[in-house]
Design a protein around this motif. Structure first.
Motif, PDB file in Angstrom:
ATOM      1  N   THR A  40      21.072  47.079  -4.114  1.00  0.00           N
ATOM      2  CA  THR A  40      20.018  47.172  -3.668  1.00  0.00           C
ATOM      3  C   THR A  40      19.059  47.652  -4.594  1.00  0.00           C
ATOM      4  OG1 THR A  40      20.909  46.710  -1.578  1.00  0.00           O
ATOM      5  CG2 THR A  40      17.951  47.325  -1.857  1.00  0.00           C
ATOM      6  N   PHE A  41      19.914  49.403  -5.001  1.00  0.00           N
ATOM      7  CA  PHE A  41      19.084  49.715  -5.820  1.00  0.00           C
ATOM      8  C   PHE A  41      19.126  49.529  -7.531  1.00  0.00           C
ATOM      9  CE2 PHE A  41      21.147  53.680  -3.298  1.00  0.00           C
ATOM     10  CZ  PHE A  41      20.101  53.427  -2.691  1.00  0.00           C
ATOM     11  N   SER A  42      19.936  48.817  -7.574  1.00  0.00           N
ATOM     12  CA  SER A  42      19.833  48.200  -9.093  1.00  0.00           C
ATOM     13  C   SER A  42      18.712  47.003  -9.137  1.00  0.00           C
ATOM     14  CB  SER A  42      20.874  47.344  -9.662  1.00  0.00           C
ATOM     15  OG  SER A  42      22.347  47.954  -9.464  1.00  0.00           O
ATOM     16  N   GLN A  43      18.265  47.086  -8.255  1.00  0.00           N
ATOM     17  CA  GLN A  43      16.905  45.419  -8.484  1.00  0.00           C
ATOM     18  C   GLN A  43      15.471  46.034  -8.925  1.00  0.00           C
ATOM     19  OE1 GLN A  43      16.293  43.211  -5.209  1.00  0.00           O
ATOM     20  NE2 GLN A  43      18.453  43.400  -4.066  1.00  0.00           N
ATOM     21  N   PHE A  44      15.434  47.550  -9.500  1.00  0.00           N
ATOM     22  CA  PHE A  44      14.283  48.404  -9.072  1.00  0.00           C
ATOM     23  C   PHE A  44      14.955  49.276 -10.726  1.00  0.00           C
ATOM     24  CE2 PHE A  44      15.069  47.988  -5.067  1.00  0.00           C
ATOM     25  CZ  PHE A  44      14.225  47.086  -4.393  1.00  0.00           C
ATOM     26  N   LEU A  45      15.580  48.775 -11.205  1.00  0.00           N
ATOM     27  CA  LEU A  45      15.641  49.352 -12.818  1.00  0.00           C
ATOM     28  C   LEU A  45      14.925  49.556 -13.294  1.00  0.00           C
ATOM     29  CD1 LEU A  45      20.076  48.523 -13.303  1.00  0.00           C
ATOM     30  CD2 LEU A  45      18.664  50.728 -12.008  1.00  0.00           C
ATOM     31  N   HIS A  46      14.384  48.754 -13.491  1.00  0.00           N
ATOM     32  CA  HIS A  46      13.531  48.797 -14.512  1.00  0.00           C
ATOM     33  C   HIS A  46      11.927  49.299 -13.965  1.00  0.00           C
ATOM     34  CE1 HIS A  46      15.340  46.030 -17.342  1.00  0.00           C
ATOM     35  NE2 HIS A  46      15.941  45.315 -15.691  1.00  0.00           N
ATOM     36  N   GLN A  47      11.387  49.208 -13.040  1.00  0.00           N
ATOM     37  CA  GLN A  47      10.114  49.706 -12.439  1.00  0.00           C
ATOM     38  C   GLN A  47      10.435  50.404 -11.645  1.00  0.00           C
ATOM     39  OE1 GLN A  47       7.336  47.014 -12.163  1.00  0.00           O
ATOM     40  NE2 GLN A  47       6.346  48.114 -14.338  1.00  0.00           N
ATOM     41  N   PRO A  48      11.842  51.998 -11.094  1.00  0.00           N
ATOM     42  CA  PRO A  48      11.895  52.410 -10.045  1.00  0.00           C
ATOM     43  C   PRO A  48      10.532  53.484  -9.657  1.00  0.00           C
ATOM     44  CG  PRO A  48      12.369  53.998 -11.687  1.00  0.00           C
ATOM     45  CD  PRO A  48      12.115  52.415 -12.564  1.00  0.00           C
TER      46      PRO A  48
ATOM     47  N   GLY B   1      47.503  42.153   2.542  1.00  0.00           N
ATOM     48  CA  GLY B   1      48.095  42.655   3.757  1.00  0.00           C
ATOM     49  C   GLY B   1      47.122  43.491   4.933  1.00  0.00           C
ATOM     50  N   GLU B   2      47.185  44.918   4.407  1.00  0.00           N
ATOM     51  CA  GLU B   2      46.322  46.197   5.136  1.00  0.00           C
ATOM     52  C   GLU B   2      45.602  46.850   3.711  1.00  0.00           C
ATOM     53  OE1 GLU B   2      48.285  49.263   7.780  1.00  0.00           O
ATOM     54  OE2 GLU B   2      48.792  47.250   8.693  1.00  0.00           O
ATOM     55  N   THR B   3      45.660  45.954   2.172  1.00  0.00           N
ATOM     56  CA  THR B   3      45.530  47.230   1.690  1.00  0.00           C
ATOM     57  C   THR B   3      43.652  45.726   1.490  1.00  0.00           C
ATOM     58  OG1 THR B   3      47.757  47.551   0.973  1.00  0.00           O
ATOM     59  CG2 THR B   3      46.027  47.319  -1.070  1.00  0.00           C
ATOM     60  N   LEU B   4      42.620  46.528   0.675  1.00  0.00           N
ATOM     61  CA  LEU B   4      41.869  46.414  -0.110  1.00  0.00           C
ATOM     62  C   LEU B   4      41.897  45.099  -1.072  1.00  0.00           C
ATOM     63  CD1 LEU B   4      38.620  47.623   1.160  1.00  0.00           C
ATOM     64  CD2 LEU B   4      39.258  45.375   2.087  1.00  0.00           C
ATOM     65  N   LEU B   5      42.041  44.738  -1.714  1.00  0.00           N
ATOM     66  CA  LEU B   5      42.011  44.151  -3.165  1.00  0.00           C
ATOM     67  C   LEU B   5      40.724  43.857  -3.591  1.00  0.00           C
ATOM     68  CD1 LEU B   5      44.976  41.478  -3.327  1.00  0.00           C
ATOM     69  CD2 LEU B   5      44.867  43.414  -3.175  1.00  0.00           C
ATOM     70  N   SER B   6      39.179  43.249  -2.836  1.00  0.00           N
ATOM     71  CA  SER B   6      38.031  42.431  -3.867  1.00  0.00           C
ATOM     72  C   SER B   6      37.146  43.048  -2.652  1.00  0.00           C
ATOM     73  CB  SER B   6      38.704  41.149  -4.372  1.00  0.00           C
ATOM     74  OG  SER B   6      37.205  41.213  -5.040  1.00  0.00           O
ATOM     75  N   TRP B   7      36.159  43.127  -3.502  1.00  0.00           N
ATOM     76  CA  TRP B   7      34.957  43.475  -2.152  1.00  0.00           C
ATOM     77  C   TRP B   7      33.934  43.086  -2.884  1.00  0.00           C
ATOM     78  CZ3 TRP B   7      38.128  47.000  -2.819  1.00  0.00           C
ATOM     79  CH2 TRP B   7      37.870  48.315  -3.846  1.00  0.00           C
ATOM     80  N   LYS B   8      31.959  42.868  -2.572  1.00  0.00           N
ATOM     81  CA  LYS B   8      31.128  41.973  -3.002  1.00  0.00           C
ATOM     82  C   LYS B   8      30.345  41.892  -2.198  1.00  0.00           C
ATOM     83  CE  LYS B   8      29.862  39.371  -7.982  1.00  0.00           C
ATOM     84  NZ  LYS B   8      30.390  38.856  -8.972  1.00  0.00           N
ATOM     85  N   SER B   9      28.908  42.758  -3.366  1.00  0.00           N
ATOM     86  CA  SER B   9      27.661  42.077  -2.415  1.00  0.00           C
ATOM     87  C   SER B   9      26.737  41.810  -3.167  1.00  0.00           C
ATOM     88  CB  SER B   9      27.045  43.464  -1.336  1.00  0.00           C
ATOM     89  OG  SER B   9      25.613  43.089  -0.709  1.00  0.00           O
ATOM     90  N   LYS B  10      26.358  40.489  -3.089  1.00  0.00           N
ATOM     91  CA  LYS B  10      25.426  39.924  -4.296  1.00  0.00           C
ATOM     92  C   LYS B  10      24.045  39.101  -3.553  1.00  0.00           C
ATOM     93  CE  LYS B  10      25.424  36.965  -8.327  1.00  0.00           C
ATOM     94  NZ  LYS B  10      26.055  36.118  -9.669  1.00  0.00           N
ATOM     95  N   LYS B  11      23.256  39.422  -4.213  1.00  0.00           N
ATOM     96  CA  LYS B  11      21.415  38.905  -4.203  1.00  0.00           C
ATOM     97  C   LYS B  11      21.775  36.955  -4.438  1.00  0.00           C
ATOM     98  CE  LYS B  11      17.495  39.517  -5.635  1.00  0.00           C
ATOM     99  NZ  LYS B  11      16.381  39.952  -5.618  1.00  0.00           N
ATOM    100  N   GLN B  12      21.483  36.108  -4.107  1.00  0.00           N
ATOM    101  CA  GLN B  12      22.043  34.514  -4.755  1.00  0.00           C
ATOM    102  C   GLN B  12      20.600  34.288  -5.733  1.00  0.00           C
ATOM    103  OE1 GLN B  12      24.208  33.168  -4.846  1.00  0.00           O
ATOM    104  NE2 GLN B  12      25.175  35.292  -3.347  1.00  0.00           N
ATOM    105  N   ASN B  13      20.831  33.749  -6.391  1.00  0.00           N
ATOM    106  CA  ASN B  13      20.307  33.180  -7.726  1.00  0.00           C
ATOM    107  C   ASN B  13      18.791  32.406  -6.985  1.00  0.00           C
ATOM    108  OD1 ASN B  13      21.093  34.508  -9.905  1.00  0.00           O
ATOM    109  ND2 ASN B  13      23.253  33.231 -10.122  1.00  0.00           N
ATOM    110  N   VAL B  14      19.121  31.467  -5.633  1.00  0.00           N
ATOM    111  CA  VAL B  14      18.269  30.815  -5.418  1.00  0.00           C
ATOM    112  C   VAL B  14      17.878  30.843  -4.230  1.00  0.00           C
ATOM    113  CG1 VAL B  14      18.622  29.079  -7.685  1.00  0.00           C
ATOM    114  CG2 VAL B  14      19.869  29.351  -4.213  1.00  0.00           C
ATOM    115  N   VAL B  15      17.040  30.193  -3.434  1.00  0.00           N
ATOM    116  CA  VAL B  15      16.165  30.393  -2.172  1.00  0.00           C
ATOM    117  C   VAL B  15      17.071  29.129  -0.866  1.00  0.00           C
ATOM    118  CG1 VAL B  15      14.817  30.250  -0.334  1.00  0.00           C
ATOM    119  CG2 VAL B  15      14.180  31.411  -2.419  1.00  0.00           C
ATOM    120  N   SER B  16      18.134  29.680  -0.584  1.00  0.00           N
ATOM    121  CA  SER B  16      18.342  29.038   1.355  1.00  0.00           C
ATOM    122  C   SER B  16      17.131  28.452   2.197  1.00  0.00           C
ATOM    123  CB  SER B  16      19.410  29.369   1.294  1.00  0.00           C
ATOM    124  OG  SER B  16      20.767  30.425   0.321  1.00  0.00           O
TER     125      SER B  16
END
Length: 388
Positions: free
Chosen positions: A287-295, A354-369
């Motif tokens: 979320t913070f990364s979306q405001f890098l140009h005009q924080p 198993g019980e180990t985390l391998l991968s995770w991601k949170s992302k805003k999509q490019n188009v409106v659903s």
């Protein structure tokens, strides 16, 4: 030395505010001095870096924890000087090497040097050649992964530029691999994995614990939050961060732009690296990364709040469990029209072995659903793509 027409511009070396060269040793001085004699290279000569710490590395370390494999760390001395150059690259002569009466002479490089665009790629080719000659097999999907099997035993090498992790089921096979690498290059054996790429590793009967406590505490100290009260959550409930254009439309003009944009950008960059082991702040950082140009001032305040949250448990990390559960689970979700600025959905997923985390991601999509159902399917698509 050869004679040639040499009119290229010269690269600059790093200096401090007073123009003095920044150096920690005489070796660093001569390295940087040689770089200073190299011409600036064109954009077509792209840099190449082999980075590994992604899903493949997490999976290999997960296997090492489950099967109680040995995990050792190696460092290559002057790695970029090992590569052979196949292109015509010239360097201006260092001061004091000119002969009286001669001019227009330059050095034709045979080996790569620090500062060359080709240096990282040539080093990677040199290392890959040495490993392939020793019966290692390079992964076609991840070129930083090398595997060697001998009977029921195996050894795996993960490469990150000039640092390597060596793991496997047989200690003798690992020591033999070290001997092969030492014969080809000058290496430093750092022993069992303790600290790598800014991450700390500790091992117990429960598995391998990864954390970035030292790195997190440094950020907290740089922000002057040593005496600040820790926060219980990364963000306040139902908080909506907006851009300045939306504020102008809604008439809310109290939130002014940040006076130091670069300070905000540096902090977000540091926090982004923290997500290597802190997935609990991943949504906040995207979320913070979306405001890098005009924080705005509010963006800086909520970013500092996240570091106050980190301060509560700076040693929190990921446990690569030693329990042998050969099962892959994936969880995904979507928040339809979550972004107040664009009305786009935010999707997220995490994958566990198993019980180990391998991968995770949170992302805003490019188009409106257009519907929440489509948003959920989009989230599942992203999660399945990660698995494939």
């Amino acid at each position: 030395m050869i004679a040639t027409q040499f009119n290229a511009t010269v690269k600059e070396v790093k200096t401090d505010n007073e123009g003095e060269f920044i150096s920690t040793s005489m070796q660093d001085f001569f390295k940087a001095y040689i770089i200073n004699r190299l011409p600036s290279q064109t954009l077509e000569e792209k840099s190449f870096y082999e980075a590994f710490f992604g899903e493949d590395a997490m999976y290999v370390l997960s296997l090492a924890a489950q099967h109680n494999w040995f995990v050792h760390q190696l460092d290559i001395y002057n790695a970029f000087l090992q590569g052979d150059l196949h292109d015509d690259v010239y360097m201006q002569l260092p001061e004091g090497f000119h002969t009286q009466g001669e001019s227009g002479l330059v050095c034709e490089l045979v080996k790569s040097l620090y500062g060359l665009k080709q240096a990282s790629r040539q080093w990677n080719l040199k290392l890959s050649e040495a490993l392939l000659e020793s019966d290692f097999v390079q992964s076609s999907l991840d070129h930083s992964l090398f595997i060697k099997r001998k009977g029921s035993d195996m050894v795996v090498i993960l490469v990150y530029v000039d640092d390597m992790l060596v793991t496997g089921s047989n200690l003798r096979l690992i020591e033999h691999t070290k001997a092969i690498l030492h014969k080809a290059f000058k290496i430093k054996d750092l022993g069992e994995l303790k600290f790598f790429w800014g991450m700390e590793f500790s091992r117990s009967v429960k598995g391998i614990l990864m954390n970035q406590m030292k790195y997190a505490l440094k950020i907290i100290s740089d922000l002057g939050l040593g005496n600040a009260k820790p926060a219980w959550t990364p963000l306040e409930a139902n908080i909506k961060l907006t851009i300045q254009e939306l504020d102008c439309l809604t008439g809310e003009l109290d939130d002014e732009l940040s006076k130091d944009k670069e300070q905000y950008q540096r902090l977000i960059g540091k926090m982004l690296y923290l997500t290597m082991t802190r997935l609990d702040i991943f949504y906040s950082i995207q979320t913070f990364s979306q405001f890098l140009h005009q924080p705005k001032r509010s963006h800086w305040e909520v970013a500092v709040r996240v570091m106050k949250y980190i301060k509560r448990e700076p040693g929190l990390g990921i446990l690569l469990s030693s329990k042998r559960v050969n099962k892959l689970n994936v969880y995904c979700d979507a928040d339809w029209a979550a972004c107040p600025n664009t009305r786009r959905l935010v999707s997220g997923f995490l994958a566990k072995h198993g019980e180990t985390l391998l991968s995770w991601k949170s992302k805003k999509q490019n188009v409106v659903s257009r519907s929440s159902a489509k948003a959920e399917y989009k989230s599942m698509t992203n999660a399945i793509s990660e698995l494939v």
